[in-house]
Design a protein around this motif. Structure first.
Motif, PDB file in Angstrom:
ATOM      1  N   LEU A 181       0.843  -1.203   0.000  1.00 16.52           N
ATOM      2  CA  LEU A 181       0.000   0.000   0.000  1.00 16.52           C
ATOM      3  C   LEU A 181       0.877   1.250   0.000  1.00 16.52           C
ATOM      4  CD1 LEU A 181      -2.476  -0.898   2.922  1.00 16.52           C
ATOM      5  CD2 LEU A 181      -2.610  -1.601   0.515  1.00 16.52           C
ATOM      6  N   ASP A 182       0.425   2.272  -0.681  1.00 15.58           N
ATOM      7  CA  ASP A 182       1.099   3.571  -0.541  1.00 15.58           C
ATOM      8  C   ASP A 182       0.092   4.687  -0.805  1.00 15.58           C
ATOM      9  OD1 ASP A 182       4.396   4.268  -0.504  1.00 15.58           O
ATOM     10  OD2 ASP A 182       3.020   5.932  -0.924  1.00 15.58           O
ATOM     11  N   LYS A 183       0.369   5.856  -0.235  1.00 18.50           N
ATOM     12  CA  LYS A 183      -0.582   6.968  -0.380  1.00 18.50           C
ATOM     13  C   LYS A 183      -0.534   7.576  -1.779  1.00 18.50           C
ATOM     14  CE  LYS A 183       2.570  10.053   2.020  1.00 18.50           C
ATOM     15  NZ  LYS A 183       2.821  10.897   3.144  1.00 18.50           N
ATOM     16  N   ASN A 184       0.549   7.317  -2.532  1.00 17.61           N
ATOM     17  CA  ASN A 184       0.585   7.812  -3.919  1.00 17.61           C
ATOM     18  C   ASN A 184       1.299   6.810  -4.814  1.00 17.61           C
ATOM     19  OD1 ASN A 184       3.418   8.318  -3.823  1.00 17.61           O
ATOM     20  ND2 ASN A 184       2.969  10.127  -2.610  1.00 17.61           N
ATOM     21  N   ASP A 185       1.295   7.093  -6.128  1.00 24.47           N
ATOM     22  CA  ASP A 185       1.781   6.068  -7.066  1.00 24.47           C
ATOM     23  C   ASP A 185       3.115   6.395  -7.728  1.00 24.47           C
ATOM     24  OD1 ASP A 185       0.953   8.097  -8.663  1.00 24.47           O
ATOM     25  OD2 ASP A 185      -0.466   6.924  -9.861  1.00 24.47           O
ATOM     26  N   ILE A 186       3.792   7.414  -7.208  1.00 26.84           N
ATOM     27  CA  ILE A 186       5.107   7.767  -7.765  1.00 26.84           C
ATOM     28  C   ILE A 186       6.155   7.607  -6.676  1.00 26.84           C
ATOM     29  CG2 ILE A 186       6.532   9.668  -8.687  1.00 26.84           C
ATOM     30  CD1 ILE A 186       4.486   8.951 -10.703  1.00 26.84           C
ATOM     31  N   THR A 187       7.243   6.954  -6.981  1.00 26.21           N
ATOM     32  CA  THR A 187       8.311   6.815  -5.988  1.00 26.21           C
ATOM     33  C   THR A 187       9.470   7.751  -6.332  1.00 26.21           C
ATOM     34  OG1 THR A 187       9.606   5.217  -4.734  1.00 26.21           O
ATOM     35  CG2 THR A 187       9.438   4.793  -7.063  1.00 26.21           C
ATOM     36  N   ILE A 188      10.125   8.230  -5.288  1.00 27.87           N
ATOM     37  CA  ILE A 188      11.209   9.216  -5.473  1.00 27.87           C
ATOM     38  C   ILE A 188      12.478   8.668  -4.823  1.00 27.87           C
ATOM     39  CG2 ILE A 188      11.977  11.589  -4.997  1.00 27.87           C
ATOM     40  CD1 ILE A 188       9.120  12.420  -4.604  1.00 27.87           C
ATOM     41  N   ASN A 189      13.600   8.796  -5.505  1.00 27.29           N
ATOM     42  CA  ASN A 189      14.884   8.511  -4.868  1.00 27.29           C
ATOM     43  C   ASN A 189      15.345   9.802  -4.206  1.00 27.29           C
ATOM     44  OD1 ASN A 189      17.417   7.893  -4.045  1.00 27.29           O
ATOM     45  ND2 ASN A 189      18.154   7.151  -6.027  1.00 27.29           N
ATOM     46  N   GLN A 190      15.047   9.909  -2.903  1.00 25.00           N
ATOM     47  CA  GLN A 190      15.292  11.169  -2.196  1.00 25.00           C
ATOM     48  C   GLN A 190      16.764  11.588  -2.191  1.00 25.00           C
ATOM     49  OE1 GLN A 190      13.561  10.497   1.777  1.00 25.00           O
ATOM     50  NE2 GLN A 190      12.059   9.224   0.738  1.00 25.00           N
ATOM     51  N   GLY A 191      17.649  10.628  -2.357  1.00 24.62           N
ATOM     52  CA  GLY A 191      19.070  10.952  -2.381  1.00 24.62           C
ATOM     53  C   GLY A 191      19.401  11.986  -3.450  1.00 24.62           C
ATOM     54  N   GLY A 192      18.602  12.016  -4.527  1.00 29.33           N
ATOM     55  CA  GLY A 192      18.845  12.976  -5.612  1.00 29.33           C
ATOM     56  C   GLY A 192      18.584  14.419  -5.203  1.00 29.33           C
ATOM     57  N   PHE A 193      17.813  14.628  -4.130  1.00 25.94           N
ATOM     58  CA  PHE A 193      17.504  16.008  -3.702  1.00 25.94           C
ATOM     59  C   PHE A 193      18.775  16.823  -3.440  1.00 25.94           C
ATOM     60  CE2 PHE A 193      13.244  14.794  -1.376  1.00 25.94           C
ATOM     61  CZ  PHE A 193      12.662  14.503  -2.590  1.00 25.94           C
ATOM     62  N   THR A 194      19.796  16.151  -2.895  1.00 32.05           N
ATOM     63  CA  THR A 194      21.016  16.860  -2.488  1.00 32.05           C
ATOM     64  C   THR A 194      21.744  17.456  -3.695  1.00 32.05           C
ATOM     65  OG1 THR A 194      21.178  15.050  -0.890  1.00 32.05           O
ATOM     66  CG2 THR A 194      23.003  16.601  -0.930  1.00 32.05           C
ATOM     67  N   PRO A 247      14.230  15.757 -12.306  1.00 31.91           N
ATOM     68  CA  PRO A 247      13.105  15.061 -11.652  1.00 31.91           C
ATOM     69  C   PRO A 247      12.831  13.716 -12.319  1.00 31.91           C
ATOM     70  CG  PRO A 247      12.589  17.370 -11.922  1.00 31.91           C
ATOM     71  CD  PRO A 247      13.899  17.143 -12.630  1.00 31.91           C
ATOM     72  N   GLU A 248      12.995  13.643 -13.656  1.00 35.66           N
ATOM     73  CA  GLU A 248      12.719  12.381 -14.375  1.00 35.66           C
ATOM     74  C   GLU A 248      13.702  11.283 -13.951  1.00 35.66           C
ATOM     75  OE1 GLU A 248      13.146  15.369 -15.899  1.00 35.66           O
ATOM     76  OE2 GLU A 248      11.000  15.716 -16.177  1.00 35.66           O
ATOM     77  N   SER A 255      11.179  17.856  -0.717  1.00 34.20           N
ATOM     78  CA  SER A 255      10.519  17.578  -1.999  1.00 34.20           C
ATOM     79  C   SER A 255      11.404  18.068  -3.145  1.00 34.20           C
ATOM     80  CB  SER A 255       9.160  18.293  -2.084  1.00 34.20           C
ATOM     81  OG  SER A 255       9.377  19.692  -2.110  1.00 34.20           O
ATOM     82  N   ILE A 256      11.048  17.635  -4.346  1.00 32.68           N
ATOM     83  CA  ILE A 256      11.780  18.108  -5.530  1.00 32.68           C
ATOM     84  C   ILE A 256      11.604  19.619  -5.659  1.00 32.68           C
ATOM     85  CG2 ILE A 256      11.777  18.022  -8.067  1.00 32.68           C
ATOM     86  CD1 ILE A 256      11.278  15.064  -7.896  1.00 32.68           C
ATOM     87  N   GLU A 257      10.378  20.104  -5.404  1.00 26.30           N
ATOM     88  CA  GLU A 257      10.093  21.547  -5.529  1.00 26.30           C
ATOM     89  C   GLU A 257      10.986  22.338  -4.566  1.00 26.30           C
ATOM     90  OE1 GLU A 257       7.679  19.165  -5.010  1.00 26.30           O
ATOM     91  OE2 GLU A 257       7.120  19.109  -7.131  1.00 26.30           O
ATOM     92  N   ASP A 258      11.095  21.851  -3.320  1.00 20.26           N
ATOM     93  CA  ASP A 258      11.917  22.561  -2.335  1.00 20.26           C
ATOM     94  C   ASP A 258      13.391  22.533  -2.742  1.00 20.26           C
ATOM     95  OD1 ASP A 258       9.758  23.285  -0.861  1.00 20.26           O
ATOM     96  OD2 ASP A 258       9.955  21.699   0.628  1.00 20.26           O
ATOM     97  N   ALA A 259      13.830  21.410  -3.326  1.00 24.21           N
ATOM     98  CA  ALA A 259      15.226  21.319  -3.763  1.00 24.21           C
ATOM     99  C   ALA A 259      15.484  22.323  -4.896  1.00 24.21           C
ATOM    100  CB  ALA A 259      15.551  19.894  -4.214  1.00 24.21           C
ATOM    101  N   PHE A 260      14.493  22.504  -5.776  1.00 21.39           N
ATOM    102  CA  PHE A 260      14.645  23.495  -6.857  1.00 21.39           C
ATOM    103  C   PHE A 260      14.671  24.919  -6.305  1.00 21.39           C
ATOM    104  CE2 PHE A 260      13.824  20.162  -9.973  1.00 21.39           C
ATOM    105  CZ  PHE A 260      14.692  20.549 -10.982  1.00 21.39           C
ATOM    106  N   LYS A 261      13.902  25.138  -5.244  1.00 26.18           N
ATOM    107  CA  LYS A 261      13.918  26.478  -4.622  1.00 26.18           C
ATOM    108  C   LYS A 261      15.333  26.764  -4.071  1.00 26.18           C
ATOM    109  CE  LYS A 261      11.865  28.921  -0.795  1.00 26.18           C
ATOM    110  NZ  LYS A 261      11.344  28.633   0.524  1.00 26.18           N
ATOM    111  N   VAL A 262      15.949  25.741  -3.475  1.00 20.44           N
ATOM    112  CA  VAL A 262      17.318  25.919  -2.977  1.00 20.44           C
ATOM    113  C   VAL A 262      18.272  26.147  -4.152  1.00 20.44           C
ATOM    114  CG1 VAL A 262      19.224  24.796  -1.729  1.00 20.44           C
ATOM    115  CG2 VAL A 262      16.882  24.601  -0.857  1.00 20.44           C
ATOM    116  N   ARG A 263      18.017  25.479  -5.280  1.00 17.81           N
ATOM    117  CA  ARG A 263      18.871  25.700  -6.454  1.00 17.81           C
ATOM    118  C   ARG A 263      18.852  27.182  -6.857  1.00 17.81           C
ATOM    119  NH1 ARG A 263      17.748  23.859 -12.578  1.00 17.81           N
ATOM    120  NH2 ARG A 263      16.147  25.423 -12.216  1.00 17.81           N
ATOM    121  N   ASP A 264      17.659  27.785  -6.859  1.00 21.86           N
ATOM    122  CA  ASP A 264      17.564  29.194  -7.240  1.00 21.86           C
ATOM    123  C   ASP A 264      18.308  30.085  -6.245  1.00 21.86           C
ATOM    124  OD1 ASP A 264      16.110  28.420  -9.386  1.00 21.86           O
ATOM    125  OD2 ASP A 264      14.145  28.857  -8.506  1.00 21.86           O
ATOM    126  N   LEU A 265      18.208  29.742  -4.964  1.00 21.16           N
ATOM    127  CA  LEU A 265      18.906  30.541  -3.941  1.00 21.16           C
ATOM    128  C   LEU A 265      20.420  30.410  -4.108  1.00 21.16           C
ATOM    129  CD1 LEU A 265      16.658  29.585  -0.894  1.00 21.16           C
ATOM    130  CD2 LEU A 265      16.866  31.869  -1.902  1.00 21.16           C
TER     131      LEU A 265
END
Ligand SMILES: Cc1cc2nc3c(=O)[nH]c(=O)nc-3n(C[C@H](O)[C@H](O)[C@H](O)COP(=O)(O)OP(=O)(O)OC[C@H]3O[C@@H](n4cnc5c(N)ncnc54)[C@H](O)[C@@H]3O)c2cc1C
Length: 396
Positions: free
Chosen positions: A39-52, A61-62, A135-145
């Motif tokens: 079971l999972d709350k959504n259907d997309i999995t993320i490799n969080q290690g990529g956020f860094t 993101p792809e 999240s990916i969005e938050d990581a992109f926000k850090v990229r802009d900063l």
């Protein structure tokens, strides 16, 4: 007699368990003697290690996301969304409730729902939250900063422990240093500080390497600074000990906690994590002692390091023990604390060679002295491209 294994969370460790068992028991599944459900709350999995890496323009993101169905064996029954979002776990009655009010029963339960950032645990943090952790969005926000850092005081602050992959803020700080030095070429105009909630940064040899490298690169480390408040009006952070640091740009790793549903189901210990035997990974906590319930990954006991590498080895031990249980061979496979923490000390760029190393250790066997190398950087970068087919599918 048909038996059922229910896995909660189709992230990293839950998927590995599902895939290993689906291979091992393909015949029993075909004969309907065994059912594996995830079971999972959504259907997309993320490799969080990529956020860094996203703040430095590495990985898209792809590359770090994939539909769960693509990496979970078709022999496993999957429910995502409202039919998969767990809302209550009743260990006594062997029952799990989900958002759609559906109920699942089980013979064996695997709890692998990861952990979440607890932004509101620190007053003021939500008002100045720049983080690549959530999240990916938050990581992109850090990229802009990061792109717009020209001068001033940049503080990377880890609020408290435990967090998933405590090495990630360390490699983020090294990559930021390298990015400013070699790509933006304004390193001398930026005062860079890593704020750490405790004294050591990892095991002794890890701490030694990090301390020496930061010193060489003129990065300040402030230790024993458990974050207590962010004062955005003064651009200042304070610790529980009353120490204060000011900043121009604050990048934070927020405190983390086990998913609220597990706390509300009465499964969490006094520290807020899900207690388990550190070797068998059987649930041992306020809701009782259950040998048919396994706890793995980031939501586990506070003193088991929360890394993907650790989650992987735990998933292997849990899969083996579930197989032992199904075969009834009375063998117990123990998790020996195998874990690790990849480190990066330099970015690869036209002006410098990337440097990295994947430090690993286990209970009672800490890392030996090591150094980061260009090969280490290359292997770590390459890993993200084999993650889905090799690791998540439980091929090793
Ligand atoms: C920024 C960052 C960098 C990292 N870098 C590294 C690294 O370099 N190396 C390394 O080894 N590790 C790294 N990690 C840690 C690694 O990502 C985790 O340790 C690993 O993902 C843990 O796996 P898990 O199965 O416990 O949790 P997850 O992979 O997080 O899976 C948990 C799953 O549970 C689901 N879930 C949650 N609540 C519910 C619910 N109520 N109902 C149903 N499903 C639910 C989630 O949707 C998710 O799919 C990093 C983590 C972060 C955040």
């Amino acid at each position: 007699m048909k038996r059922s294994i229910l896995i909660l969370g189709a992230g990293y460790s839950g998927s590995v368990v599902a895939n290993i068992l689906a291979r091992e028991f393909r015949k029993k599944i075909a004969k309907e003697e065994l059912e594996i459900t995830i079971l999972d709350k959504n259907d997309i999995t993320i490799n969080q290690g990529g956020f860094t890496f996203i703040p430095f323009g590495l990985y898209t993101p792809e590359e770090i996301t994939i539909p769960r169905k693509k990496v979970i064996s078709p022999r496993v029954k999957t429910f995502f969304g409202k039919d998969g979002e767990v809302t209550f776990i009743d260990l006594k009655n062997k029952e799990v409730m989900v958002r759609s009010d559906k109920k699942y029963s089980y013979d064996y339960l695997v709890i692998a729902m990861g952990c979440t950032a607890d932004i509101n645990a620190i007053p003021g943090l939500a008002d100045d939250l720049n983080t690549f952790y959530t999240s990916i969005e938050d990581a992109f926000k850090v990229r802009d900063l990061v792109k717009n850092i020209n001068s001033g005081k940049v503080v990377v602050c880890v609020a408290s422990m435990p967090v998933p992959c405590p090495g990630a803020p360390v490699k983020f700080t090294f990559m930021l240093e390298s990015y400013l030095r070699h790509i933006k070429k304004n390193r001398d105009d930026v005062h860079l500080t890593l704020v750490w909630p405790m004294e050591p940064i990892g095991p002794p040899e890890f701490n030694k390497l990090v301390t020496e490298e930061f010193k060489q690169k003129n990065v300040e480390i402030i230790r024993n600074f458990p974050l207590s408040i962010v004062d955005t009006s003064k651009k200042e952070i304070a610790s529980k000990n009353g120490d204060k640091i000011n900043y121009d740009l604050l990048i934070t790793v927020p405190p983390h906690k086990a998913p609220q549903v597990l706390i509300d189901s009465g499964l969490a210990d006094e520290k807020g994590w899900i207690s388990a035997d550190k070797a068998t990974l059987h649930y041992r906590g306020p809701a009782g002692s259950y040998d048919n319930v396994y706890v793995l990954g980031d939501l586990g006991p506070a003193d088991i390091l929360k890394t993907g590498i650790g989650a992987h080895y735990q998933a292997i031990a849990v899969s083996q023990n579930l197989s032992n249980d199904i075969y009834g061979n009375k063998i117990k496979t123990l998790y020996m604390g195998e874990t690790g923490c990849p480190i990066v000390t330099e970015l690869e760029s036209p002006f410098t060679k990337g440097k990295g190393y994947i430090a690993t250790w286990k209970y009672g066997m800490l890392p030996s002295p090591f150094t980061t190398t260009n090969m280490g950087w290359f292997l770590y970068r390459m890993y993200y491209y084999i993650h889905w087919d090799i690791s998540v599918k439980g091929m090793f």
